[in-house]
Design an enzyme around this catalytic site. Structure first.
Site, PDB file in Angstrom:
ATOM      1  N   ASN A 208       0.827  -1.213   0.000  1.00  0.00           N
ATOM      2  CA  ASN A 208       0.000   0.000   0.000  1.00  0.00           C
ATOM      3  C   ASN A 208       0.857   1.257   0.000  1.00  0.00           C
ATOM      4  OD1 ASN A 208      -2.465  -1.160  -0.206  1.00  0.00           O
ATOM      5  ND2 ASN A 208      -3.141  -0.752   1.869  1.00  0.00           N
ATOM      6  N   PHE A 249      -1.413   3.409 -11.109  1.00  0.00           N
ATOM      7  CA  PHE A 249      -1.172   4.302  -9.970  1.00  0.00           C
ATOM      8  C   PHE A 249      -0.246   5.453 -10.318  1.00  0.00           C
ATOM      9  CE2 PHE A 249      -3.673   2.647  -6.515  1.00  0.00           C
ATOM     10  CZ  PHE A 249      -4.153   1.508  -7.122  1.00  0.00           C
ATOM     11  N   LEU A 250      -0.343   5.891 -11.566  1.00  0.00           N
ATOM     12  CA  LEU A 250       0.414   7.060 -12.003  1.00  0.00           C
ATOM     13  C   LEU A 250      -0.531   8.132 -12.521  1.00  0.00           C
ATOM     14  CD1 LEU A 250       3.506   5.476 -13.820  1.00  0.00           C
ATOM     15  CD2 LEU A 250       3.482   6.719 -11.653  1.00  0.00           C
ATOM     16  N   CYS A 260      -7.672   3.088   3.357  1.00  0.00           N
ATOM     17  CA  CYS A 260      -6.448   2.288   3.483  1.00  0.00           C
ATOM     18  C   CYS A 260      -5.154   3.085   3.356  1.00  0.00           C
ATOM     19  CB  CYS A 260      -6.460   1.170   2.439  1.00  0.00           C
ATOM     20  SG  CYS A 260      -7.722  -0.050   2.799  1.00  0.00           S
ATOM     21  N   LYS A 263      -4.298   5.616   6.153  1.00  0.00           N
ATOM     22  CA  LYS A 263      -4.134   4.909   7.429  1.00  0.00           C
ATOM     23  C   LYS A 263      -2.870   4.037   7.425  1.00  0.00           C
ATOM     24  CE  LYS A 263      -7.104   1.377   7.987  1.00  0.00           C
ATOM     25  NZ  LYS A 263      -6.488   0.085   8.298  1.00  0.00           N
ATOM     26  N   ARG A 328     -14.412   8.340   3.256  1.00  0.00           N
ATOM     27  CA  ARG A 328     -13.314   8.496   4.217  1.00  0.00           C
ATOM     28  C   ARG A 328     -12.079   9.093   3.544  1.00  0.00           C
ATOM     29  NH1 ARG A 328     -13.388   2.627   6.935  1.00  0.00           N
ATOM     30  NH2 ARG A 328     -14.309   2.113   4.917  1.00  0.00           N
TER      31      ARG A 328
HETATM   32  C1  UDX Z   1      -6.191   0.275  -1.734  1.00  0.00           C
HETATM   33  C2  UDX Z   1      -5.279  -0.778  -2.389  1.00  0.00           C
HETATM   34  O1  UDX Z   1      -5.249  -0.600  -3.797  1.00  0.00           O
HETATM   35  C3  UDX Z   1      -5.743  -2.191  -2.031  1.00  0.00           C
HETATM   36  O2  UDX Z   1      -4.829  -3.144  -2.545  1.00  0.00           O
HETATM   37  C4  UDX Z   1      -5.836  -2.327  -0.519  1.00  0.00           C
HETATM   38  O3  UDX Z   1      -6.322  -3.598  -0.154  1.00  0.00           O
HETATM   39  C5  UDX Z   1      -6.721  -1.238   0.060  1.00  0.00           C
HETATM   40  O4  UDX Z   1      -6.233   0.050  -0.335  1.00  0.00           O
HETATM   41  P1  UDX Z   1      -8.583   1.344  -2.234  1.00  0.00           P
HETATM   42  O5  UDX Z   1      -8.305   2.257  -1.089  1.00  0.00           O
HETATM   43  O6  UDX Z   1      -9.906   0.675  -2.322  1.00  0.00           O
HETATM   44  O7  UDX Z   1      -7.482   0.166  -2.311  1.00  0.00           O
HETATM   45  O8  UDX Z   1      -8.434   2.221  -3.560  1.00  0.00           O
HETATM   46  P2  UDX Z   1      -7.368   2.405  -4.750  1.00  0.00           P
HETATM   47  O9  UDX Z   1      -8.023   2.060  -6.015  1.00  0.00           O
HETATM   48  O10 UDX Z   1      -6.082   1.761  -4.456  1.00  0.00           O
HETATM   49  O11 UDX Z   1      -7.176   3.997  -4.709  1.00  0.00           O
HETATM   50  C6  UDX Z   1      -6.668   4.666  -3.552  1.00  0.00           C
HETATM   51  C7  UDX Z   1      -6.636   6.148  -3.777  1.00  0.00           C
HETATM   52  O12 UDX Z   1      -5.634   6.502  -4.717  1.00  0.00           O
HETATM   53  C8  UDX Z   1      -7.933   6.734  -4.336  1.00  0.00           C
HETATM   54  O13 UDX Z   1      -8.186   7.970  -3.706  1.00  0.00           O
HETATM   55  C9  UDX Z   1      -7.641   6.937  -5.809  1.00  0.00           C
HETATM   56  O14 UDX Z   1      -8.426   7.925  -6.397  1.00  0.00           O
HETATM   57  C10 UDX Z   1      -6.174   7.326  -5.732  1.00  0.00           C
HETATM   58  N1  UDX Z   1      -5.426   7.076  -6.990  1.00  0.00           N
HETATM   59  C11 UDX Z   1      -5.281   5.802  -7.449  1.00  0.00           C
HETATM   60  C12 UDX Z   1      -4.844   8.149  -7.662  1.00  0.00           C
HETATM   61  O15 UDX Z   1      -4.954   9.306  -7.241  1.00  0.00           O
HETATM   62  N2  UDX Z   1      -4.121   7.883  -8.791  1.00  0.00           N
HETATM   63  C13 UDX Z   1      -3.946   6.632  -9.264  1.00  0.00           C
HETATM   64  O16 UDX Z   1      -3.282   6.485 -10.306  1.00  0.00           O
HETATM   65  C14 UDX Z   1      -4.544   5.560  -8.595  1.00  0.00           C
END
Ligand code: UDX
Length: 431
Positions: A208, A249-250, A260, A263, A328
């Site tokens: 994470n 995630f970029l 998640c 936290k 959240r």
């Molecule tokens: C995350 C992890 O991906 C997952 O493996 C873990 O079990 C729980 O935490 P989640 O919080 O449901 O999952 O959402 P995720 O899709 O990972 O996005 C997290 C945050 O990052 C969101 O606010 C999303 O908008 C942001 N994000 C994601 C970006 O700003 N840019 C990205 O390229 C990807």
């Protein structure tokens, strides 16, 4: 196998249902009677695509049942998953109160050998603590094993992620427990990482935090790109095609939110601190993330002439990301708070979040349609990447607005297209 899943949130309910899909018999346990009643009647108490259909299917097939009776549930099942919440506690560390309560109950009611599996995200060393809490509460010694088996599902795609994981991590030093866990997961097609509980616990935080780091990296770079007139989306594409980096995630935006990343990054920083270390990269990840919505607010203010007092602004999207009703740590709420501080009249919309019972409902007007929301506004701020917002007809929305400003906090729109309709468009280095 007969499985007990304790905690019926995103992780617990999804875990229960995917094990039903694999042919196991599952009992879901929660202390909250309202949640249990809702689940028993086939209703989810949160929004997650696809999950309710599966719930109905397995209730009908009698593969799943729900209860609040802790003692009977523990006695009747041999594999017990702990899926309760671990909210952010003091100084960023994870609060293990719920995990401790569950472990104590398991100890108290244990009647034969059990495998106790921690699926909740818990700090390094928790498996050991769970072991001790169980032992302390056993009226007579009975053998058991504690296994760390973290969950990596994302809200919004929980079902898919849990059914088709990239990997399964099993952290245990017991051969007996390992064999049972392997049997449980035998129908999943993915690599299995066998390790000890501590490493398993660390893997979850490290994963994470790494993803959060990618987001803060691109967000910080986006600020420089903005200055230099570079499109950060092109940069993300250009670096993401390198297999060593990867494309996910970029996406630059307003920063990560949810239950998640904020936290877990803080909890790992706290674990490091308690052990005399500073994880300086992660420290910066948190700082960049905290300042990203403020950076965007600055751009909004600048574009609208510096003073927002008396303006009316539409905020599209309240959840922390698309396909969830979870608000959240949502960047959207940070933006709303800043707008309210600046005496802005805020009109809000979200496809699934309803502010009804939130204190925000007293100061923010929420509307059913985007058309109503943007009517008479000086600007629209896109805060959540819902598909609904990508396909809006901006040509039809423009005449409803007082001023044609779009602030795209998720780089969702085609800048040229909306500019050709006469909008002023500002994204996150979306040039
Ligand atoms: C995350 C992890 O991906 C997952 O493996 C873990 O079990 C729980 O935490 P989640 O919080 O449901 O999952 O959402 P995720 O899709 O990972 O996005 C997290 C945050 O990052 C969101 O606010 C999303 O908008 C942001 N994000 C994601 C970006 O700003 N840019 C990205 O390229 C990807």
């Amino acid at each position: 196998m007969k499985i007990l899943v304790i905690g019926t949130g995103y992780v617990g309910t999804t875990t229960s249902l995917i094990f039903c899909e694999k042919g196991h018999q599952v009992t879901g346990l929660d202390l909250d009677d309202r949640k249990i009643q809702a689940l028993t009647s086939g209703k989810l108490h949160f929004y997650e695509p696809g999950l309710e259909e599966l719930l109905t299917k397995h209730i009908t097939n009698r593969n799943i049942s729900f209860t609040t009776d802790t003692e009977t549930a523990i006695k009747e099942n041999d594999v017990i998953f702990i899926c309760v919440g671990t909210p952010m506690g003091k100084e960023g560390s994870a609060d293990l109160t719920f995990v401790k309560n569950v472990a104590e109950s398991i100890g108290r009611y244990m009647n034969r050998y059990k495998v106790v599996v921690t699926k909740s995200t818990v700090p390094v060393g928790t498996a050991e603590k769970v072991t001790n809490w169980i032992i302390k509460n056993q009226p007579t010694p009975i053998s058991f094993d504690v296994v760390s088996n973290p969950e990596f599902l994302r809200e919004g795609s929980a079902l898919y992620d849990a059914l088709y994981p990239d990997r399964i991590v099993i952290g245990t030093t017991s051969e007996k427990a390992r064999t049972i866990m392997e049997e449980l997961y035998k129908d999943f097609q993915c690599p299995v990482v066998q390790t000890n509980p501590k490493a398993s616990e660390m893997i979850k935080y490290a994963a994470n935090s790494f993803l959060a780091m990618k987001i803060s990296y691109i967000n910080e770079l986006a600020r420089l790109c903005d200055e230099l007139g570079i499109n950060v989306n092109d940069v993300s594409k250009g670096i993401g095609l390198d297999h060593r980096i990867g494309p996910l995630f970029l996406r630059a935006g307003m920063g990560y939110g949810g239950s998640c990343f904020p936290k877990d990054v803080n909890a790992l920083l706290q674990t490091a601190k308690e052990n005399g270390h500073l994880l300086s990269i992660l420290d910066s990840v948190v700082k960049v993330n905290a300042s990203q919505p403020l950076y965007f607010m600055q751009k909004i203010k600048q574009a609208l002439g510096g003073d927002l007092q008396g303006k009316t602004i539409a905020v599209l999207g309240l959840s922390f990301k698309a396909n969830t009703d979870d608000t959240r740590e949502s960047p959207s709420l940070i933006i709303i708070e800043k707008l309210l501080d600046d005496q802005v009249t805020v009109r809000a919309h979200d496809p699934v979040v309803h502010l009804d019972n939130s204190p925000l409902s007293k100061v923010v007007q929420q509307f059913e349609t985007v058309e109503e929301t943007v009517s008479g506004t000086d600007a629209v701020i896109l805060c959540t990447d819902w598909d609904d917002y990508k396909s809006l007809n901006w040509g039809e929305l423009k005449p409803l607005m007082k001023q044609p400003y779009i602030f795209d906090g998720r780089n969702m729109l085609d800048k040229r297209k909306v500019e050709s309709l006469g909008f002023h468009y500002i994204g996150i280095a979306n040039h």
